[in-house]
Every structure is written in structure tokens, then in C-alpha cells.
Design a protein around this motif. Structure first.
Motif, PDB file in Angstrom:
ATOM      1  N   GLU A 136       0.833  -1.207   0.000  1.00 46.40           N
ATOM      2  CA  GLU A 136       0.000   0.000   0.000  1.00 46.40           C
ATOM      3  C   GLU A 136       0.874   1.266   0.000  1.00 46.40           C
ATOM      4  O   GLU A 136       0.545   2.264  -0.643  1.00 46.40           O
ATOM      5  CB  GLU A 136      -0.948  -0.019   1.204  1.00 46.40           C
ATOM      6  N   ASN A 182      -0.830   1.927  13.326  1.00 43.81           N
ATOM      7  CA  ASN A 182      -1.353   0.623  12.889  1.00 43.81           C
ATOM      8  C   ASN A 182      -1.108   0.307  11.422  1.00 43.81           C
ATOM      9  O   ASN A 182      -0.968  -0.848  11.057  1.00 43.81           O
ATOM     10  CB  ASN A 182      -2.840   0.483  13.249  1.00 43.81           C
ATOM     11  N   PHE A 183      -1.055   1.371  10.572  1.00 44.63           N
ATOM     12  CA  PHE A 183      -0.538   1.160   9.214  1.00 44.63           C
ATOM     13  C   PHE A 183       0.759   1.955   9.171  1.00 44.63           C
ATOM     14  O   PHE A 183       0.875   2.993   8.537  1.00 44.63           O
ATOM     15  CB  PHE A 183      -1.559   1.561   8.147  1.00 44.63           C
ATOM     16  N   ILE A 187       0.139   4.313   5.875  1.00 44.96           N
ATOM     17  CA  ILE A 187      -0.502   5.608   6.169  1.00 44.96           C
ATOM     18  C   ILE A 187       0.556   6.678   6.413  1.00 44.96           C
ATOM     19  O   ILE A 187       0.430   7.810   5.932  1.00 44.96           O
ATOM     20  CB  ILE A 187      -1.499   5.484   7.342  1.00 44.96           C
ATOM     21  N   LYS A 319      -7.612  -2.274  13.162  1.00 43.85           N
ATOM     22  CA  LYS A 319      -7.783  -1.455  11.960  1.00 43.85           C
ATOM     23  C   LYS A 319      -8.988  -0.566  12.214  1.00 43.85           C
ATOM     24  O   LYS A 319      -9.975  -1.006  12.820  1.00 43.85           O
ATOM     25  CB  LYS A 319      -8.068  -2.328  10.732  1.00 43.85           C
ATOM     26  N   CYS A 320      -8.916   0.663  11.698  1.00 40.17           N
ATOM     27  CA  CYS A 320     -10.072   1.546  11.844  1.00 40.17           C
ATOM     28  C   CYS A 320     -11.265   0.939  11.112  1.00 40.17           C
ATOM     29  O   CYS A 320     -12.413   1.205  11.430  1.00 40.17           O
ATOM     30  CB  CYS A 320      -9.755   2.912  11.282  1.00 40.17           C
ATOM     31  N   SER A 321     -10.965   0.105  10.122  1.00 40.74           N
ATOM     32  CA  SER A 321     -12.000  -0.518   9.296  1.00 40.74           C
ATOM     33  C   SER A 321     -12.509  -1.842   9.881  1.00 40.74           C
ATOM     34  O   SER A 321     -13.383  -2.488   9.280  1.00 40.74           O
ATOM     35  CB  SER A 321     -11.393  -0.810   7.923  1.00 40.74           C
ATOM     36  N   THR A 475     -12.580  -4.628   5.394  1.00 43.08           N
ATOM     37  CA  THR A 475     -11.224  -4.087   5.527  1.00 43.08           C
ATOM     38  C   THR A 475     -10.506  -4.232   4.173  1.00 43.08           C
ATOM     39  O   THR A 475     -11.042  -4.854   3.254  1.00 43.08           O
ATOM     40  CB  THR A 475     -10.432  -4.898   6.577  1.00 43.08           C
ATOM     41  N   GLY A 476      -9.294  -3.664   4.111  1.00 47.19           N
ATOM     42  CA  GLY A 476      -8.440  -3.962   2.949  1.00 47.19           C
ATOM     43  C   GLY A 476      -8.670  -3.092   1.729  1.00 47.19           C
ATOM     44  O   GLY A 476      -8.589  -3.581   0.597  1.00 47.19           O
ATOM     45  N   ALA A 477      -8.929  -1.797   1.929  1.00 42.95           N
ATOM     46  CA  ALA A 477      -9.077  -0.889   0.784  1.00 42.95           C
ATOM     47  C   ALA A 477      -7.759  -0.824   0.015  1.00 42.95           C
ATOM     48  O   ALA A 477      -6.680  -0.820   0.612  1.00 42.95           O
ATOM     49  CB  ALA A 477      -9.451   0.503   1.284  1.00 42.95           C
ATOM     50  N   PHE A 484     -10.374   5.848   0.426  1.00 40.19           N
ATOM     51  CA  PHE A 484     -10.727   5.503   1.802  1.00 40.19           C
ATOM     52  C   PHE A 484     -10.909   6.715   2.702  1.00 40.19           C
ATOM     53  O   PHE A 484     -10.052   7.592   2.780  1.00 40.19           O
ATOM     54  CB  PHE A 484      -9.604   4.619   2.374  1.00 40.19           C
TER      55      PHE A 484
HETATM   56  N1  LIG Z   1      -7.335   1.332   4.858  1.00 48.64           N
HETATM   57  C1  LIG Z   1      -7.382   0.225   5.773  1.00 48.64           C
HETATM   58  C2  LIG Z   1      -7.696   0.648   7.167  1.00 48.64           C
HETATM   59  C3  LIG Z   1      -6.887   1.767   7.726  1.00 48.64           C
HETATM   60  C4  LIG Z   1      -7.165   1.933   9.181  1.00 48.64           C
HETATM   61  O1  LIG Z   1      -6.732   1.304  10.064  1.00 48.64           O
HETATM   62  C5  LIG Z   1      -8.434  -0.768   5.342  1.00 48.64           C
HETATM   63  O2  LIG Z   1      -9.149  -0.513   4.388  1.00 48.64           O
HETATM   64  O3  LIG Z   1      -8.561  -1.799   5.985  1.00 48.64           O
END
Ligand SMILES: N[C@@H](CCC=O)C(=O)O
Ligand SMILES: NC(=O)c1ccc[n+]([C@@H]2O[C@H](COP(=O)([O-])OP(=O)(O)OC[C@H]3O[C@@H](n4cnc5c(N)ncnc54)[C@H](O)[C@@H]3O)[C@@H](O)[C@H]2O)c1
Length: 515
Positions: A136, A182-183, A187, A319-321, A475-477, A484
Motif C-alpha cells: 500500500e 497501525n498502518f 498511512i 484497523k479503523c475498518s 477491511t483492505g481498501a 478511503f
Molecule cells: N485502509 C485500511 C484501514 C486503515 C485503518 O486502520 C483498510 O481498508 O482496511
């Protein structure tokens, strides 16, 4: 000319050669552990007595590295350096700035496993999560480089006889980048290179749990050609230098990703006009989530259970997601719960350096204690079906935990836990399921598992989240595919990795000339 953008492929760890290469990278990075890293201000290395010590969350005794720690005086020097560098950097050709991103992406791609190995050790990521984080980061550089090339001439506006009009984008100025742990690569990298490629200068204050991966990345940016003062690396205490930087009258843009608590605090501070400040600050604030998976009556329940497992327990739910709430139609509730519990019991938890483990540790003692206290609360608010135990003797390990029959208004259904905990509740029909899904203050991601087209249509319009996923995990964009960002208290919906993101880092200028 740059090739068309495609996302970086994930490493296939079923291939023996790839497993071998990754194991070697893990060994190689271990040889560097314990090193000291300096602050970087105006290209100069600065050492301080006070240090941030980064440890392996799977093995508290292992020190990954130590960084010097910026204080307010150093933060002030960094603002001045970034403000001075801005005047020349903003006038660089856009192509030259984009090339730096492409070169940095190439350097990281060549050292891909090394970066991922750091993520395993410093952030506690299992192999595939670490590999996706690095991919990413590469994607952000490749995508934003190309986006900026598209934006370089601005957008067309009308001209008239004897009057030529132009409309184009210019950078804002000194940017404070405050990423989460966390990323730790993706990020941190994306929020750093977006202001850079748009012509802003950057003060990067990495998260205190993961400063080493950020130090390594800043070295890459320097190697790729980012000039002195354009990127400044200043790890430090959030409250001490974070507030100072956000308040600073010479700062134009604050790009924050992290918790709702800190994000709203910074948003409020940035709104206050300080002495000597001659512009309004812009704030990008991407914050927490309490993300729901809705399971409809007409749906593939095996798919639903798998989607719940990936969403709730991938990277230990940090994950925020993360899908931390499941709202299932009453007719399928028992079956989807049973299937989820069966899969949960198969999950292996342990040191993420061992690829057999699907789940590693949580990031630190504070996170461990917070999650364990939510688990205690969950025992009062619902029925513990599996998990619920922790072990912080060597690292911060918590078993994947499922609660059933939880009231949708209870705290474990409303508050972000940020750990491997998922709570189930029952809906009487699809409308009721969407109502429950929308009943938190967050609006980041959501998933709907359904084969009913009418219900899917309804969710598209009424499920109030920034990223909605149909018949898959939440999750996982992927950069360039799933821009996102969240609604409501999840943030400013900046849509990282999307076509509108870079514009947030610039201001548009109109030039009208008469002939
Ligand atoms: N972009 C990440 C989440 C980022 C936040 O923690 C997703 O899509 O899982
Ligand atoms: N929406 C998103 O895209 C997204 C992505 C990843 C993580 N998150 C959220 O981030 C949180 C987890 O990350 P975290 O624990 O690092 O969050 P956090 O809010 O504790 O910290 C985020 C960053 O803010 C800094 N900080 C803390 N206090 C500060 C202050 N007063 N001034 C300036 N900076 C300060 C920290 O050092 C860190 O770099 C979760 O809530 C998660 O949902 C959101």
C-alpha cells in the motif's frame, strides 16, 4: 511517461522461494535491532538525550531501535526549516516532484521484504498483513505521483476574446503529518508523500510505537532526492510537540490519522487563529470506526462467516475498518454465529514472525489493558461465546473473542475497542439491520452480505459509511480502487488513495489576463 497505475501485487507466501526470502529478511533486520536513529531537521542529524524506545510487541524484551526525541525548541527549528524550504520546493516542476515519488517507490520495491520484516517486528503484523502494508505504501507513491501529473495544469475554464483565463492548483505551505502506528508504513507514507508531491514541505511526527519504520522511510526519501528542509523527521511526545506544531502560526495544513479523541482535539486547536497567523489552517482528520457487517436473510452464510473473521480478526482487529459488530437477520443469526465461532476457534495466535500464526499481538500494554477491560465489560453486556483470554507475559496476546446477544446500544456495540473482539446482535428484518448499523457516531466502513438486490440498493443509499462493501469483508481498501475515508465522527472523508485526495493539499488559483 509513467505506465498506467496498477496496484502492487501481494506476495504469494505459498511459494517456497518467497517464504525463504521473507525469512531471510526477518533475520537480516534483526541484525540491525537496537540501533539509534537521529532526528532530521533541514537535512541535519540531531541527537537528543531523551529517546523513544521502540519494542517488539510480540517480545517486549526485544528493542527494535531508539530514536532521539524532539522537544519544542527542535520543533521550532523544523518549522523554520520547512518554511524556508517551501519557497523553492513549491516552484519545482511537478514532473520532478512526481519522479521523486516514483524513485522512492522503486527503492522500496527493491527492499520490499525488508520493510515488511520491520512491520512484523515493530508493529506485530503477520506476514501477509505486513506485505499488504508495504504494498500500500508503494501504491500511494505510484498513485499520487500520477495524480499530480494529471493535476499539474489545473482544470479548464472559459476564456473570452482578449481575455485568457487559467485555473490551477498551488500548495499550501508547511504541513504537519501525524500518522497512527497501525498502518505504520502505508498511512505514514501516504500522508507524507501527498503533501510533498503537491509542493508542500513536511514535518513528520511518527507514532511513538512505530518510529523506526518511519526513520527508514525518510532515508529512502532523501535517497530519492527530496531536498533538505522539505522533509523533517521529528518523533516526539504527541501532547508536547504535537500541540505546539498544530498551534504554530506558520503551519498551514495538518494531516492527522488516529483516534477520535486526539483528532477532535487537534481539529479544535487548529481552528484558533494564533498571533501572527495570516491564513486559516486546513485539517485532514481521519479517525476511528465502529464498523458493522450486516448479514441478510438471503445470503451465503459461509461467505458471511469468512468475511466476519477477516474483518474482525485481521491484524488482531487493530484497523479503523475492523468489523467489530455483526447485525444478523433473526432467521440466520444462530447459523452465522455458529459458523463464525467454528472458524474463530481455528485461528492460531502467536509470534507473527511465524507464518503459521494468523493473529499476532496487540501493540502495547495500554492497548492490551484497554481491550481486556472491554472483554470484562462484554461479559456483563453479552454472552461470551469464545475467546476472552489474554497473556501479556512475553508479548501482548489476546485470543479472538466473540460475544453474542448484545444490545445494539451497549458500550461494546458503540465504542471502538481496537482489538480482536466482535459482538453479535439480532435484527428483525433488513430495515431494522440498517437502522442498527447506522446507530453509532462513527461512519467509516460497513459490509452487507446479501443476495437480495433490492436490499443491496437500499444499503447503497441508506448505510451511512464512507466505504461500503457488498458481499465481502469491510477491511483492505486498495489505493486507486477503494478511496478511503469516513463519515460522521470517523473524520473528514478525505478519501486517501482516491482522485480527490491531493486537491485537499492545495489551493486553486485563478489568473485572468487581458490582451
Ligand atoms: N485502509 C485500511 C484501514 C486503515 C485503518 O486502520 C483498510 O481498508 O482496511
Ligand atoms: N480513519 C482512518 O483512516 C484511520 C486509519 C488508521 C487508524 N485510525 C484510527 O487511529 C487510532 C489508532 O491509532 P493511534 O493509537 O496511533 O491513535 P492516536 O490518536 O493515539 O495517535 C495518533 C497520532 O497522534 C499523535 N498524538 C497523540 N496526541 C497528540 C496531540 N495532542 N497532538 C498531536 N499529536 C498527537 C500520536 O503520537 C500519533 O502519532 C484508532 O482510533 C483507529 O481507528 C484511523
Amino acid at each position: 511517461m509513467a505506465m498506467p497505475y496498477k496496484h502492487e501485487p501481494f506476495t504469494d507466501f505459498t511459494v517456497a522461494e518467497n517464504r525463504q526470502a521473507f525469512s531471510e529478511a526477518l533475520k537480516k533486520v534483526e541484525e540491525e535491532f537496537g540501533k539509534d536513529y537521529d532526528l532530521i531537521v533541514n537535512g541535519k542529524r540531531i541527537q537528543t538525550q531523551e529517546k523513544i524506545i521502540s519494542i517488539n510487541p510480540a517480545n517486549k524484551a526485544q528493542v527494535i531501535g531508539r530514536t532521539s526525541k524532539a522537544n519544542r525548541e527542535i520543533a521550532e527549528q523544523a518549522v523554520k526549516a520547512a518554511a524556508n524550504a517551501f519557497d523553492s520546493w513549491r516552484k519545482w516542476d511537478v514532473e520532478a516532484r512526481a519522479d521523486i515519488l516514483f524513485r522512492a517507490a522503486a527503492i522500496v520495491r527493491r527492499r520490499k521484504h525488508e520493510f515488511s520484516a520491520y512491520l512484523v517486528k515493530e508493529a506485530g503484523k503477520p506476514w501477509s498483513e505486513a506485505d499488504a502494508d508495504t504494498a500500500e505504501a508503494i501504491d500511494f507513491m505510484e498513485y499520487y505521483g500520477r495524480q499530480m501529473l494529471e493535476l499539474k495544469d489545473g482544470k479548464p475554464v472559459k476564456s473570452r476574446e482578449m481575455e485568457i483565463n487559467r485555473y490551477f492548483y498551488t500548495p499550501l505551505g508547511v504541513t504537519v503529518v501525524i500518522p497512527p502506528w497501525n498502518f505504520a508504513f502505508a498511512i505514514m507514507c501516504g500522508t507524507t508523500v501527498a503533501p510533498l508531491v503537491t509542493g508542500n514541505t513536511v514535518l513528520l511526527k511518527p507514532a511513538s510505537a512505530t518510529p523506526i519504520i518511519a526513520a527508514k522511510f525518510v532515508e529512502v526519501l532523501e535517497e530519492a532526492g527530496v531536498p533538505q528542509g522539505v522533509i523533517n523527521y521529528i518523533p516526539g511526545d504527541g501532547a508536547e510537540i504535537g500541540d505546539y506544531l498544530v498551534d504554530h502560526p506558520q503551519v498551514s495544513l495538518i494531516s492527522f490519522t488516529g483516534s477520535r479523541e486526539v483528532g477532535t482535539h487537534l481539529y479544535e486547536r487548529a481552528a484558533k487563529v494564533q498571533n501572527g497567523q495570516i491564513h486559516l489552517k486546513r485539517v485532514i482528520a481521519e479517525m476511528g470506526g465502529k464498523d458493522t457487517i450486516v448479514v441478510d436473510k438471503e445470503s451465503d452464510l459461509d461467505l458471511a462467516a469468512k468475511a466476519i473473521i477477516i474483518s474482525a480478526f485481521g491484524f488482531s482487529g487493530q484497523k479503523c475498518s475492523a468489523g467489530s459488530r455483526v447485525v444478523a437477520h433473526q432467521d440466520v443469526y444462530d447459523t452465522v454465529l455458529e459458523k463464525t465461532v467454528k472458524l474463530t476457534k481455528e485461528i492460531k495466535v502467536g509470534d507473527p514472525a511465524n507464518p503459521e500464526n494468523f493473529m499476532g499481538p496487540v501493540i502495547d500494554q495500554k492497548a492490551y489493558d484497554k481491550i481486556m477491560s472491554y472483554i470484562e465489560l462484554g461479559k456483563e453486556e453479552g454472552r461470551l461465546v469464545t475467546g476472552g483470554t489474554g497473556d501479556d507475559a512475553k508479548g501482548y496476546f489476546i485470543t479472538p473473542t466473540v460475544f453474542a446477544d448484545v444490545d445494539p446500544r451497549s458500550r461494546i456495540m458503540q465504542e471502538e475497542i481496537f482489538g480482536p473482539v466482535v459482538a453479535f446482535t439480532k435484527a428483525k428484518d433488513f430495515d431494522n439491520a440498517l437502522e442498527i448499523a447506522n446507530n453509532t457516531e462513527y461512519g467509516l466502513t460497513g459490509a452487507v452480505i446479501s443476495n437480495n438486490r433490492e436490499h443491496i440498493q437500499k444499503a447503497v443509499h441508506d448505510f451511512h459509511v464512507g466505504n461500503l462493501y457488498i458481499n465481502r469483508h469491510c477491511t483492505g481498501a486498495i489505493v486507486g480502487y477503494h478511496p478511503f475515508g469516513g463519515f460522521k465522527m470517523s473524520g473528514t472523508d478525505s478519501k486517501a488513495g482516491g482522485p480527490d485526495y491531493l486537491i485537499l493539499h492545495m489551493q486553486a488559483k485563478t489568473v485572468s489576463e487581458m490582451f
